[in-house]
Design an enzyme around this catalytic site. Structure first.
Site, PDB file in Angstrom:
ATOM      1  N   LYS A  72      35.274  27.868  36.183  1.00 36.30           N
ATOM      2  CA  LYS A  72      34.403  26.951  35.433  1.00 36.30           C
ATOM      3  C   LYS A  72      34.802  25.490  35.600  1.00 36.30           C
ATOM      4  CE  LYS A  72      33.265  30.191  31.751  1.00 36.30           C
ATOM      5  NZ  LYS A  72      34.446  31.037  31.439  1.00 36.30           N
ATOM      6  N   TRP A 109      38.862  40.585  42.290  1.00 29.96           N
ATOM      7  CA  TRP A 109      39.093  39.136  42.435  1.00 29.96           C
ATOM      8  C   TRP A 109      40.458  38.754  41.859  1.00 29.96           C
ATOM      9  CZ3 TRP A 109      39.761  35.670  38.347  1.00 29.96           C
ATOM     10  CH2 TRP A 109      39.404  36.105  37.078  1.00 29.96           C
ATOM     11  N   PHE A 152      45.166  41.535  32.021  1.00 32.38           N
ATOM     12  CA  PHE A 152      45.510  40.503  31.035  1.00 32.38           C
ATOM     13  C   PHE A 152      45.606  39.102  31.644  1.00 32.38           C
ATOM     14  CE2 PHE A 152      48.316  38.223  28.064  1.00 32.38           C
ATOM     15  CZ  PHE A 152      47.522  38.350  26.930  1.00 32.38           C
ATOM     16  N   HIS A 153      44.914  38.170  31.003  1.00 36.30           N
ATOM     17  CA  HIS A 153      44.926  36.768  31.436  1.00 36.30           C
ATOM     18  C   HIS A 153      44.752  35.867  30.223  1.00 36.30           C
ATOM     19  CE1 HIS A 153      40.791  38.307  31.645  1.00 36.30           C
ATOM     20  NE2 HIS A 153      40.445  37.121  31.169  1.00 36.30           N
ATOM     21  N   HIS A 182      40.652  36.159  25.330  1.00 36.71           N
ATOM     22  CA  HIS A 182      39.365  36.694  24.866  1.00 36.71           C
ATOM     23  C   HIS A 182      39.482  38.139  24.421  1.00 36.71           C
ATOM     24  CE1 HIS A 182      36.485  33.838  27.230  1.00 36.71           C
ATOM     25  NE2 HIS A 182      36.791  33.368  26.047  1.00 36.71           N
ATOM     26  N   TYR A 183      38.782  38.468  23.325  1.00 37.45           N
ATOM     27  CA  TYR A 183      38.559  39.874  22.995  1.00 37.45           C
ATOM     28  C   TYR A 183      37.111  40.018  22.575  1.00 37.45           C
ATOM     29  CZ  TYR A 183      39.384  44.657  21.875  1.00 37.45           C
ATOM     30  OH  TYR A 183      39.346  46.024  21.909  1.00 37.45           O
ATOM     31  N   GLU A 207      41.995  32.075  46.928  1.00 40.38           N
ATOM     32  CA  GLU A 207      42.324  30.947  46.041  1.00 40.38           C
ATOM     33  C   GLU A 207      43.804  30.544  46.087  1.00 40.38           C
ATOM     34  OE1 GLU A 207      40.209  30.741  42.234  1.00 40.38           O
ATOM     35  OE2 GLU A 207      39.270  32.661  42.687  1.00 40.38           O
ATOM     36  N   ASP A 248      40.303  27.853  36.534  1.00 38.56           N
ATOM     37  CA  ASP A 248      39.227  28.806  36.287  1.00 38.56           C
ATOM     38  C   ASP A 248      38.022  28.366  37.126  1.00 38.56           C
ATOM     39  OD1 ASP A 248      38.380  30.852  33.802  1.00 38.56           O
ATOM     40  OD2 ASP A 248      36.685  29.774  34.669  1.00 38.56           O
ATOM     41  N   TYR A 252      39.375  43.482  32.542  1.00 41.18           N
ATOM     42  CA  TYR A 252      40.470  44.141  31.831  1.00 41.18           C
ATOM     43  C   TYR A 252      41.780  44.125  32.622  1.00 41.18           C
ATOM     44  CZ  TYR A 252      37.043  45.336  28.363  1.00 41.18           C
ATOM     45  OH  TYR A 252      36.087  45.238  27.383  1.00 41.18           O
TER      46      TYR A 252
HETATM   47  O1  G7M Z   1      36.242  36.656  29.415  1.00 41.53           O
HETATM   48  P1  G7M Z   1      37.493  36.693  30.214  1.00 41.53           P
HETATM   49  O2  G7M Z   1      38.701  36.416  29.378  1.00 41.53           O
HETATM   50  O3  G7M Z   1      37.633  37.995  31.006  1.00 41.53           O
HETATM   51  O4  G7M Z   1      37.388  35.466  31.230  1.00 41.53           O
HETATM   52  C1  G7M Z   1      37.548  35.555  32.620  1.00 41.53           C
HETATM   53  C2  G7M Z   1      37.600  34.161  33.200  1.00 41.53           C
HETATM   54  O5  G7M Z   1      37.808  34.281  34.601  1.00 41.53           O
HETATM   55  C3  G7M Z   1      36.320  33.348  33.015  1.00 41.53           C
HETATM   56  O6  G7M Z   1      36.632  32.128  32.377  1.00 41.53           O
HETATM   57  C4  G7M Z   1      35.796  33.150  34.441  1.00 41.53           C
HETATM   58  O7  G7M Z   1      35.201  31.887  34.638  1.00 41.53           O
HETATM   59  C5  G7M Z   1      37.043  33.304  35.271  1.00 41.53           C
HETATM   60  N1  G7M Z   1      36.767  33.829  36.621  1.00 41.53           N
HETATM   61  C6  G7M Z   1      35.947  34.849  36.922  1.00 41.53           C
HETATM   62  N2  G7M Z   1      36.017  35.076  38.262  1.00 41.53           N
HETATM   63  C7  G7M Z   1      35.284  36.131  38.948  1.00 41.53           C
HETATM   64  C8  G7M Z   1      36.888  34.185  38.816  1.00 41.53           C
HETATM   65  C9  G7M Z   1      37.358  33.971  40.151  1.00 41.53           C
HETATM   66  O8  G7M Z   1      37.025  34.647  41.110  1.00 41.53           O
HETATM   67  N3  G7M Z   1      38.281  32.968  40.284  1.00 41.53           N
HETATM   68  C10 G7M Z   1      38.686  32.171  39.234  1.00 41.53           C
HETATM   69  N4  G7M Z   1      39.561  31.197  39.480  1.00 41.53           N
HETATM   70  N5  G7M Z   1      38.252  32.378  37.968  1.00 41.53           N
HETATM   71  C11 G7M Z   1      37.359  33.375  37.764  1.00 41.53           C
END
Ligand code: G7M
Length: 326
Positions: free
Chosen positions: A196, A164, A265-266, A257-258, A174, A194, A263
């Site tokens: 969310k 994704w 980086f975002h 986040h950790y 997106e 995001d 995995y």
């Molecule tokens: O926990 P981590 O730092 O890996 O957070 C990943 C973030 O990516 C979360 O806040 C999810 O809501 C967001 N996220 C996950 N997916 C699968 C997608 C997606 O397909 N598109 C978008 N825009 N955000 C996503």
């Protein structure tokens, strides 16, 4: 969740900022996915509730969608200040209890102001089902050696999918939702909402910046070589948010986040007034702190013991147990 005006700083925003903040209703909601098809949720057949929260007004439902296993997450959306008048005017109200000056009602606003956000994972794997099921959580202390001997081999062996993420970077998904992009291969990133965030109000603003570089798995990989990248994300990300949403940098929570779920980086950008579970101290590392830590100790994220919360049924926990570390 909404800023009710009790915040002493809320009166400091200019009228222009307020106007921008309140104008979000009716902006594009998103795309139809890679293949252009739209999912009809009336076909969803629920089988079990994986988790629900009366406080967060969410429910995670496992079931079937067009004969495929699926998880649907339903979440009541926040109120929009700009639609309050319309909401009261068009609502049906039925009195439940009246006692002295107090009364409670069943309040039914017009359907278009009473939306529920639905996130769909389809086809959902067993890992998704496990992820969304409520489970006990414990803190893990990960030393430098634990990372090398347990966590890193786990991440590498699992080959966890970030399709994704690549879809977003390659504009396969997106694309219309991108708020800002710096396309530099080393320092660049894509900033977009995001999953969310429904983009209807700035109170719960939630964006993520995904870096173009594909070789940084997590916080653990960061070295002073990445300082320019991190500063670029902070500077250009916050600038883009002020421009687009009128939300100043001092009203943002910018963090990593950790452990992350993915995995690659975002960086997370939230409105400070929005209390997201993932922004708690046990998981969130502020980007500005990360930058300072790397400046004061180049080896900071290689050598520090890092703590993180983890569900007791997570495979990584069983590897820590097998290594005698839990
Ligand atoms: O926990 P981590 O730092 O890996 O957070 C990943 C973030 O990516 C979360 O806040 C999810 O809501 C967001 N996220 C996950 N997916 C699968 C997608 C997606 O397909 N598109 C978008 N825009 N955000 C996503």
């Amino acid at each position: 969740m909404a800023d009710t005006g009790a915040n002493p700083n809320s009166g400091n925003e200019s009228d222009e900022e307020n106007r921008k903040v309140k104008k979000l209703k009716g902006e594009p909601k998103g795309d139809r996915g890679e293949n252009g098809e739209e999912t009809n949720l009336s076909d969803f057949k629920p089988t079990s509730v994986l988790r629900d929260s009366a406080r967060d007004k969410t429910i995670f439902v496992h079931g079937e969608l067009k004969e495929q296993p699926a998880v649907v997450i339903l979440e009541k959306t926040p109120f929009g200040e700009d639609t309050l008048t319309e909401m009261f005017k068009g609502a049906k109200t039925n009195l439940e209890v009246k006692n002295d000056i107090y009364s409670t009602y069943v309040f039914q606003p017009p359907a278009h102001l009473n939306e529920i956000k639905a996130t769909v994972v389809c086809p959902a794997t067993e890992a998704h089902v496990q992820k969304y099921q409520r489970k006990e959580i414990i803190m893990v202390e990960e030393t430098e050696d634990d990372y090398k001997n347990i966590t890193l081999p786990y991440i590498t062996s699992k080959g966890l999918s970030v399709t994704w993420v690549y879809n977003i970077l390659e504009k396969k998904a997106e694309k219309e939702r991108i708020i800002f992009e710096d396309s530099d291969k080393e320092l660049g990133f894509v900033l977009l909402p995001d999953f969310k965030w429904d983009q209807k109000q700035v109170d719960d603003l939630y964006l993520i910046a995904i870096v173009h570089k594909r070789d940084i798995k997590s916080l653990r990989d960061l070295t002073p070589d990445h300082l320019q990248l991190l500063q670029n994300i902070y500077q250009k990300g916050t600038d883009a948010i002020v421009q687009r949403y009128g939300l100043p940098t001092n009203k943002l929570r910018v963090y990593v986040h950790y452990q992350p779920s993915y995995y690659h980086f975002h960086v997370h950008f939230n409105s400070l007034s929005y209390e997201v579970p993932g922004s708690r101290v046990e998981r969130a590392h502020l980007l500005q702190d990360i930058i300072q830590n790397l400046k004061s100790d180049p080896q900071y994220y290689k050598t520090r013991t890092l703590l993180f919360p983890m569900r007791t049924d997570d495979e990584l926990i069983s590897m820590y147990k097998a290594a005698g570390r839990l």
